[in-house]
Enzyme design. Structure first.
Site, PDB file in Angstrom:
ATOM      1  CE  LYS A 113      62.118  -2.530  58.591  1.00 21.62           C
ATOM      2  NZ  LYS A 113      61.708  -1.259  59.200  1.00 21.62           N
ATOM      3  CE  LYS A 196      67.687  -1.187  54.362  1.00 21.07           C
ATOM      4  NZ  LYS A 196      66.681  -0.216  54.594  1.00 21.07           N
ATOM      5  CE  LYS A 199      68.706   4.095  61.929  1.00 25.02           C
ATOM      6  NZ  LYS A 199      67.353   4.642  62.018  1.00 25.02           N
TER       7      LYS A 199
HETATM    8  P1  AMP Z   1      65.885   4.602  58.454  1.00 23.85           P
HETATM    9  O1  AMP Z   1      67.094   4.539  59.280  1.00 23.85           O
HETATM   10  O2  AMP Z   1      65.482   3.262  57.905  1.00 23.85           O
HETATM   11  O3  AMP Z   1      64.758   5.361  59.083  1.00 23.85           O
HETATM   12  O4  AMP Z   1      66.297   5.440  57.155  1.00 23.85           O
HETATM   13  C1  AMP Z   1      66.431   6.836  57.153  1.00 23.85           C
HETATM   14  C2  AMP Z   1      66.805   7.306  55.771  1.00 23.85           C
HETATM   15  O5  AMP Z   1      68.085   6.774  55.410  1.00 23.85           O
HETATM   16  C3  AMP Z   1      65.825   6.850  54.671  1.00 23.85           C
HETATM   17  O6  AMP Z   1      65.702   7.892  53.722  1.00 23.85           O
HETATM   18  C4  AMP Z   1      66.517   5.669  54.060  1.00 23.85           C
HETATM   19  O7  AMP Z   1      66.140   5.492  52.712  1.00 23.85           O
HETATM   20  C5  AMP Z   1      67.994   6.079  54.173  1.00 23.85           C
HETATM   21  N1  AMP Z   1      68.860   4.887  54.239  1.00 23.85           N
HETATM   22  C6  AMP Z   1      68.859   3.923  55.199  1.00 23.85           C
HETATM   23  N2  AMP Z   1      69.781   2.980  54.941  1.00 23.85           N
HETATM   24  C7  AMP Z   1      70.386   3.349  53.768  1.00 23.85           C
HETATM   25  C8  AMP Z   1      71.422   2.787  52.962  1.00 23.85           C
HETATM   26  N3  AMP Z   1      72.045   1.673  53.320  1.00 23.85           N
HETATM   27  N4  AMP Z   1      71.769   3.446  51.831  1.00 23.85           N
HETATM   28  C9  AMP Z   1      71.146   4.599  51.461  1.00 23.85           C
HETATM   29  N5  AMP Z   1      70.171   5.172  52.176  1.00 23.85           N
HETATM   30  C10 AMP Z   1      69.782   4.572  53.314  1.00 23.85           C
END
Ligand code: AMP
Ligand code: TRP
Length: 332
Positions: A113, A196, A199
Site C-alpha cells: 500500500k 486480488k 475496491k
Molecule cells: P476490505 O474491503 O479490505 O476491508 O476487506 C474486507 C474483508 O473482505 C476482509 O476479510 C478481506 O480479507 C476480504 N477480502 C477483500 N478482498 C478480497 C478478495 N479479493 N478475495 C477474498 N477476500 C477478500
C-alpha cells in the site's frame, strides 16, 4: 466445547465486491447462526489513507447496508461502527507499546500500500495492524473470519496477544484463530488473475460490485480474461492460467461445488460456456443483494439506528474488558 466469540471488520472505503462477499461476508452470515458475533465497520482503519469526509459518511452507511443485505441480522449479531467505541483507539495505544517494530516491518500489505515512497505514507497506515489486533482483542474474540489477504495481520495479532499475556503473566487474551474460506480464500481480479479483486483497482471491469446490474455483470464477465484454449481436464493444467482458474473457482463456490466437479462438467468446452453459466449464477445470487443494499440506503434513519444500538452493545463489552486490561497494565 469452548464457546466461539467471532469478530470481523470491513473498511468503509467504497462499494463492496464479490471478493468481499465470497471471502468474508458469506462466512459472517454462516457463523451468525450458532455463535456470538460482532461485525464492525472499521472507519478508523479507512482514514489511514485520506478519505473525503462526506464520502466516508456515505460509505459507512453503505457498508452497514451491505452487511444487512448479505444476511446479517442486527438482532442476532452486534453490527457497529469502530469510531463510536473509543476502546478501540485506547487499546490500540497499549498494543502499540507491546508490538515490536521488527514485527510491523514484516507486514507485506504495508509494503504494497505504501509503494515506493514509503516515507510519505501515514504513520497510521504503518501501525494499522496493531489497531486491527486491538479490534479483535478488545472483545476477547476467539475466531476471526477474513480473506487470505489478512492472514499475516492475524498472525501478528496472535503474537501481540501472546506477548501481552507473557509480559503481564496473566491470561487476559485468548489467542484468536483465523477462519479463512478453503475453496476461495482470495478472489482475483477479472483483468489480471495474479492480483486480488480490490475496491481500489482503477478498472471497474476488474471486479463485480455487489450493486452491479444484471447487464453490468454480463458485460464484465464477457470481458473477463480467460484462455484461448478450451477448458482443461486437470487441475495441474490450470496452474499457468490464473484467470481461467479464478473464473472456475468463483463458479464452483457460487454453485456450492468443488473445482474438480466443475472441471468434470466443463472440460473441453469453450470459456463462453462457463461465462454464460457464471453470469447466470452471479445474477441469481448477487443482484438480490445489490437491490437490498439500495433499499436499505433509502432508509438512513434505520441504518443509523442499527449502528447506534450496535455501538452501545459493543461499548458495554469493550468497557468491561478495557477496565481489566488497564488494571493489568498498572493504570490507576
Ligand atoms: P476490505 O474491503 O479490505 O476491508 O476487506 C474486507 C474483508 O473482505 C476482509 O476479510 C478481506 O480479507 C476480504 N477480502 C477483500 N478482498 C478480497 C478478495 N479479493 N478475495 C477474498 N477476500 C477478500
Ligand atoms: N484489516 C481488515 C481489512 O482491510 C479489516 C479489519 C480491521 C479487520 N479490523 C479487523 C478484519 C479485525 C478482521 C478483524 O480487510
Amino acid at each position: 466445547m469452548e464457546k466461539k466469540l467471532v469478530f470481523s471488520g470491513v473498511q468503509p472505503t467504497g462499494s463492496l465486491h464479490l471478493g468481499n462477499y465470497l471471502g468474508a461476508l458469506k462466512n459472517f452470515v454462516d457463523l451468525q447462526k450458532n455463535n456470538e458475533c460482532i461485525y464492525c465497520v472499521v472507519d478508523l482503519h479507512a482514514i489511514t489513507v485520506f478519505q473525503d469526509p462526506k464520502e466516508l459518511r456515505d460509505n459507512i452507511l453503505e457498508t452497514t447496508a451491505a452487511f444487512l443485505a448479505s444476511g446479517l441480522d442486527h438482532k442476532k449479531s452486534i453490527i457497529f461502527n469502530q469510531s463510536s467505541v473509543s476502546g478501540h483507539a485506547e487499546l490500540a495505544w497499549i498494543l502499540n507499546c507491546v508490538a515490536r517494530i521488527g514485527w510491523l516491518n514484516r507486514m507485506t500489505q504495508f509494503k504494497d500500500k505504501a509503494g515506493k515512497d514509503r516515507e510519505k505514507a501515514s504513520v497510521g497506515l504503518y501501525i494499522y495492524p496493531n489497531l486491527m489486533a486491538a479490534d479483535i482483542l478488545l472483545y476477547k474474540s476467539t475466531h476471526v473470519p477474513v480473506g487470505a489477504d489478512q492472514k499475516q495481520h492475524l498472525e501478528l495479532c496472535r503474537d501481540i496477544a501472546q506477548r501481552f499475556n507473557n509480559d503481564f503473566k496473566k491470561n487476559i487474551f485468548p489467542i484468536p484463530e483465523p477462519l479463512i474460506q478453503k475453496n476461495i480464500s482470495r478472489v482475483m481480479s477479472l483483468r489480471d488473475g495474479t492480483k486480488k479483486m480490490s475496491k481500489s483497482d482503477e478498472s471497474s471491469y476488474s471486479r463485480i460490485d455487489l450493486k452491479d446490474s444484471a447487464d453490468e455483470i454480463v458485460k464484465k464477465i464477457k470481458k473477463a480474461k480467460s484462455d484461448s484454449l478450451p477448458i482443461p481436464e486437470s487441475l495441474s493444467e490450470l496452474d499457468s492460467k490464473p484467470e481461467a482458474l479464478n473464473l472456475l473457482n468463483i463458479y464452483s463456490d457460487l454453485n456450492k461445488s468443488t473445482l474438480e466437479k466443475t472441471l468434470n462438467e466443463m472440460k473441453g468446452k469453450d470459456y463462453s460456456y462457463l461465462k454464460n453459466k457464471l453470469s447466470e449464477i452471479l445474477i441469481e445470487i448477487i443482484c438480490p443483494i445489490g437491490k437490498k443494499i439500495t433499499q436499505f440506503l433509502d432508509d438512513k434513519t434505520f441504518l443509523e439506528k442499527v449502528i447506534n444500538e450496535g455501538s452501545e452493545k459493543a461499548n458495554k463489552i469493550a468497557q468491561k474488558n478495557l477496565k481489566e486490561i488497564k488494571n493489568t497494565v498498572g493504570f490507576l
